[in-house]
Design a protein around this motif. Structure first.
Motif, PDB file in Angstrom:
ATOM      1  N   UNK A  66      -4.974  -1.001  -9.991  1.00  0.00           N
ATOM      2  CA  UNK A  66      -6.431   0.006  -9.316  1.00  0.00           C
ATOM      3  C   UNK A  66      -6.235   0.636  -8.285  1.00  0.00           C
ATOM      4  N   UNK A  67      -4.283   0.565  -7.370  1.00  0.00           N
ATOM      5  CA  UNK A  67      -4.506   1.943  -6.519  1.00  0.00           C
ATOM      6  C   UNK A  67      -3.725   2.764  -7.175  1.00  0.00           C
ATOM      7  N   UNK A  68      -2.401   2.653  -8.119  1.00  0.00           N
ATOM      8  CA  UNK A  68      -1.478   3.651  -8.193  1.00  0.00           C
ATOM      9  C   UNK A  68      -1.798   4.319  -9.174  1.00  0.00           C
ATOM     10  N   UNK A  69      -1.487   6.207  -9.242  1.00  0.00           N
ATOM     11  CA  UNK A  69      -2.452   6.919  -9.773  1.00  0.00           C
ATOM     12  C   UNK A  69      -0.635   7.346  -9.949  1.00  0.00           C
ATOM     13  N   UNK A  70      -1.141   8.250 -12.123  1.00  0.00           N
ATOM     14  CA  UNK A  70       0.292   9.381 -11.417  1.00  0.00           C
ATOM     15  C   UNK A  70       1.527   8.465 -12.622  1.00  0.00           C
ATOM     16  N   UNK A  71       0.418   7.335 -12.958  1.00  0.00           N
ATOM     17  CA  UNK A  71       1.737   6.934 -14.075  1.00  0.00           C
ATOM     18  C   UNK A  71       1.013   5.650 -15.109  1.00  0.00           C
ATOM     19  N   UNK A  72       0.992   6.127 -15.922  1.00  0.00           N
ATOM     20  CA  UNK A  72       0.496   4.763 -16.884  1.00  0.00           C
ATOM     21  C   UNK A  72       0.909   3.100 -16.463  1.00  0.00           C
ATOM     22  N   UNK A  73       0.129   2.518 -17.018  1.00  0.00           N
ATOM     23  CA  UNK A  73       0.309   0.891 -16.901  1.00  0.00           C
ATOM     24  C   UNK A  73       1.442   0.741 -18.318  1.00  0.00           C
ATOM     25  N   UNK A 185     -14.692   8.908  -0.312  1.00  0.00           N
ATOM     26  CA  UNK A 185     -15.711   8.212  -0.966  1.00  0.00           C
ATOM     27  C   UNK A 185     -15.350   7.297  -0.503  1.00  0.00           C
ATOM     28  N   UNK A 186     -16.814   6.059  -0.658  1.00  0.00           N
ATOM     29  CA  UNK A 186     -16.844   4.726  -0.066  1.00  0.00           C
ATOM     30  C   UNK A 186     -16.041   3.811  -0.025  1.00  0.00           C
ATOM     31  N   UNK A 187     -14.530   4.031  -0.935  1.00  0.00           N
ATOM     32  CA  UNK A 187     -14.084   2.484  -0.411  1.00  0.00           C
ATOM     33  C   UNK A 187     -13.174   3.309   0.550  1.00  0.00           C
ATOM     34  N   UNK A 219      12.925  12.340  25.040  1.00  0.00           N
ATOM     35  CA  UNK A 219      14.283  12.742  24.693  1.00  0.00           C
ATOM     36  C   UNK A 219      14.413  12.045  23.260  1.00  0.00           C
ATOM     37  N   UNK A 220      13.773  10.615  22.454  1.00  0.00           N
ATOM     38  CA  UNK A 220      14.464  10.096  21.281  1.00  0.00           C
ATOM     39  C   UNK A 220      13.900  10.180  20.282  1.00  0.00           C
ATOM     40  N   UNK A 221      12.137   9.893  20.504  1.00  0.00           N
ATOM     41  CA  UNK A 221      11.864  10.774  19.751  1.00  0.00           C
ATOM     42  C   UNK A 221      10.506  11.385  19.143  1.00  0.00           C
ATOM     43  N   UNK A 222      10.723  12.358  18.019  1.00  0.00           N
ATOM     44  CA  UNK A 222       9.892  13.636  17.919  1.00  0.00           C
ATOM     45  C   UNK A 222       9.044  13.003  16.706  1.00  0.00           C
ATOM     46  N   UNK A 223       7.436  13.487  16.944  1.00  0.00           N
ATOM     47  CA  UNK A 223       6.450  13.116  16.004  1.00  0.00           C
ATOM     48  C   UNK A 223       6.196  14.696  14.722  1.00  0.00           C
ATOM     49  N   UNK A 224       6.845  14.875  13.912  1.00  0.00           N
ATOM     50  CA  UNK A 224       6.553  15.441  12.287  1.00  0.00           C
ATOM     51  C   UNK A 224       5.977  15.251  11.252  1.00  0.00           C
ATOM     52  N   UNK A 225       5.290  16.087  11.338  1.00  0.00           N
ATOM     53  CA  UNK A 225       3.550  16.097  10.283  1.00  0.00           C
ATOM     54  C   UNK A 225       4.100  15.351   8.614  1.00  0.00           C
ATOM     55  N   UNK A 226       3.038  14.825   8.117  1.00  0.00           N
ATOM     56  CA  UNK A 226       4.017  14.638   6.962  1.00  0.00           C
ATOM     57  C   UNK A 226       2.934  14.502   6.160  1.00  0.00           C
ATOM     58  N   UNK A 227       1.471  15.401   6.306  1.00  0.00           N
ATOM     59  CA  UNK A 227       0.469  15.512   5.776  1.00  0.00           C
ATOM     60  C   UNK A 227       0.122  14.584   4.388  1.00  0.00           C
ATOM     61  N   UNK A 228      -0.540  14.491   3.685  1.00  0.00           N
ATOM     62  CA  UNK A 228      -1.054  13.924   2.265  1.00  0.00           C
ATOM     63  C   UNK A 228      -1.465  13.020   2.091  1.00  0.00           C
ATOM     64  N   UNK A 229      -0.600  11.133   2.587  1.00  0.00           N
ATOM     65  CA  UNK A 229      -1.695  10.186   2.596  1.00  0.00           C
ATOM     66  C   UNK A 229      -2.802   9.804   3.564  1.00  0.00           C
ATOM     67  N   UNK A 230      -2.534  10.962   4.739  1.00  0.00           N
ATOM     68  CA  UNK A 230      -3.980  10.864   5.275  1.00  0.00           C
ATOM     69  C   UNK A 230      -4.223  12.444   6.232  1.00  0.00           C
ATOM     70  N   UNK A 231      -4.870  12.996   6.618  1.00  0.00           N
ATOM     71  CA  UNK A 231      -4.922  14.582   6.818  1.00  0.00           C
ATOM     72  C   UNK A 231      -3.599  15.056   7.998  1.00  0.00           C
ATOM     73  N   UNK A 265       1.025   8.386  -7.347  1.00  0.00           N
ATOM     74  CA  UNK A 265       0.418   8.605  -6.181  1.00  0.00           C
ATOM     75  C   UNK A 265      -0.780   6.745  -6.222  1.00  0.00           C
ATOM     76  N   UNK A 266      -1.395   7.351  -5.091  1.00  0.00           N
ATOM     77  CA  UNK A 266      -2.631   6.277  -4.306  1.00  0.00           C
ATOM     78  C   UNK A 266      -3.152   6.716  -3.983  1.00  0.00           C
ATOM     79  N   UNK A 267      -4.335   6.076  -4.867  1.00  0.00           N
ATOM     80  CA  UNK A 267      -5.410   6.368  -4.704  1.00  0.00           C
ATOM     81  C   UNK A 267      -6.842   6.206  -3.189  1.00  0.00           C
ATOM     82  N   UNK A 268      -5.234   5.673  -1.938  1.00  0.00           N
ATOM     83  CA  UNK A 268      -6.495   6.057  -0.726  1.00  0.00           C
ATOM     84  C   UNK A 268      -5.596   7.484   0.061  1.00  0.00           C
TER      85      UNK A 268
END
Length: 329
Positions: A66-73, A185-187, A219-231, A265-268
């Motif tokens: 229901x949620x995985x796209x880009x690959x056949x059943x 989308x509604x979902x 000092x130990x943690x850096x945030x790095x953008x990884x958009x796609x799943x959400x903006x 990929x994913x529907x979400x």
């Protein structure tokens, strides 16, 4: 064995079955009821001098077709079968506690009550791991989907009363704006509702502090953008004594499919092509550099490495360890 012991065993073996029946009819003392609950969901490792504790919020049946796209059943089923799996796959909901020595940071918070009985176990596992919610200084959210933000809420109040929540401004601006819900989308409606309700007490207390783009949070943690799943989907890079861990949120949802076939990929996904490109980029980077991965939806504890070979990418789960001392520099 002594001669007398051998003689006793031989005599017992020669007895008729009727003589043994009183012995064989003694009730078994081990007839205890089955427990049917899992061990506490926490697992600990050291990344250099930084302590990483994986926390399980729960597991959720993932409806692959229901949620995985880009690959056949048929292809998806074949990949699942290689891992002795079949849909729906029970997916873990993981979060990660990072103790730098002077700051305690929670990366993602699970679903809380938003997934019903499938979630909401993070707090008990946090306590089982030896920590209290009042000790958490900051919460870094990879994105604002329900299964990552829901755990910060406790019946309309702050589940982590002393924490400041950090998240990409692109994600907070998107998921906290009712106008975006009206055109999405509604979902995705429950995602907007869950984010708004969960963050409401932190917004009211001035404890939501969004950041912009790539940002050094500690000092130990850096945030790095990884958009796609959400903006504003974000990867948190944790570094200590030359070791690197990527807490990468929802780069992977179904390891058995997306490691050998990253194009799935994913529907979400907000932007499926971007999500695919980001996954392929991170796979290559992590495999090349030997990074540790902390994954939200790979089987608990979701800690491991990635290997690349002629057949694609493979997940290498962390080898179980009881060694909790800092690694040698």
């Amino acid at each position: 064995m002594t001669r007398s012991a051998r003689s006793a065993l031989l005599a017992l073996a020669l007895l008729p079955a009727t003589a043994l029946s009183p012995i064989l009819s003694i009730p078994a003392e081990a007839a205890a009821p089955q427990v049917r609950t899992q061990a506490p969901g926490f697992y600990r490792m050291m990344l250099g001098r930084t302590e990483i504790t994986a926390l399980l919020d729960g597991t959720h049946p993932f409806p692959i077709h229901e949620v995985v796209n880009g690959i056949g059943t048929a292809s998806a089923d074949a990949l699942l079968e290689r891992s002795s799996l079949a849909p729906p796959v029970e997916g873990s909901i993981n979060a990660f506690l990072v103790n730098t020595g002077d700051r305690l940071v929670l990366i993602d918070s699970g679903a809380g009550v938003l997934y019903g009985a499938d979630g909401g176990h993070l707090m008990a596992n946090l306590r089982a791991a030896g920590y209290a919610p009042e000790q958490v200084d900051e919460i870094y959210l990879t994105h604002l989907h329900r299964d990552h933000v829901g755990g910060v809420d406790r019946s309309g109040s702050m589940a982590f009363p002393n924490a400041v929540i950090r998240v990409s401004r692109r994600d907070s601006d998107y998921w906290l704006d009712p106008a975006n819900k009206a055109t999405a989308p509604g979902f995705l409606g429950p995602m907007f509702d869950g984010a708004a309700a969960s963050l409401k007490p932190y917004v009211a207390a001035g404890r939501l502090a969004p950041f912009d783009g790539e940002t050094q949070l500690l000092p130990e943690i850096r945030a790095i953008p990884g958009p796609g799943h959400t903006p504003g989907h974000t990867i948190y890079q944790v570094r200590s004594d030359g070791q690197t861990l990527l807490a990468w949120g929802d780069i992977v949802h179904v390891a058995a499919i997306q490691f050998p076939y990253p194009a799935a990929t994913l529907k979400y996904d907000s932007d499926e092509p971007d999500a695919r490109r980001e996954r392929e980029r991170l796979f290559a980077e992590a495999a090349r550099n030997g990074y540790w991965i902390a994954a939200a939806h790979i089987s608990f504890p979701g800690l491991g490495h990635i290997r690349r070979d002629d057949q694609g990418y493979h997940w290498l789960p962390a080898n179980y360890t009881t060694v909790m001392v800092p690694a040698a520099p």
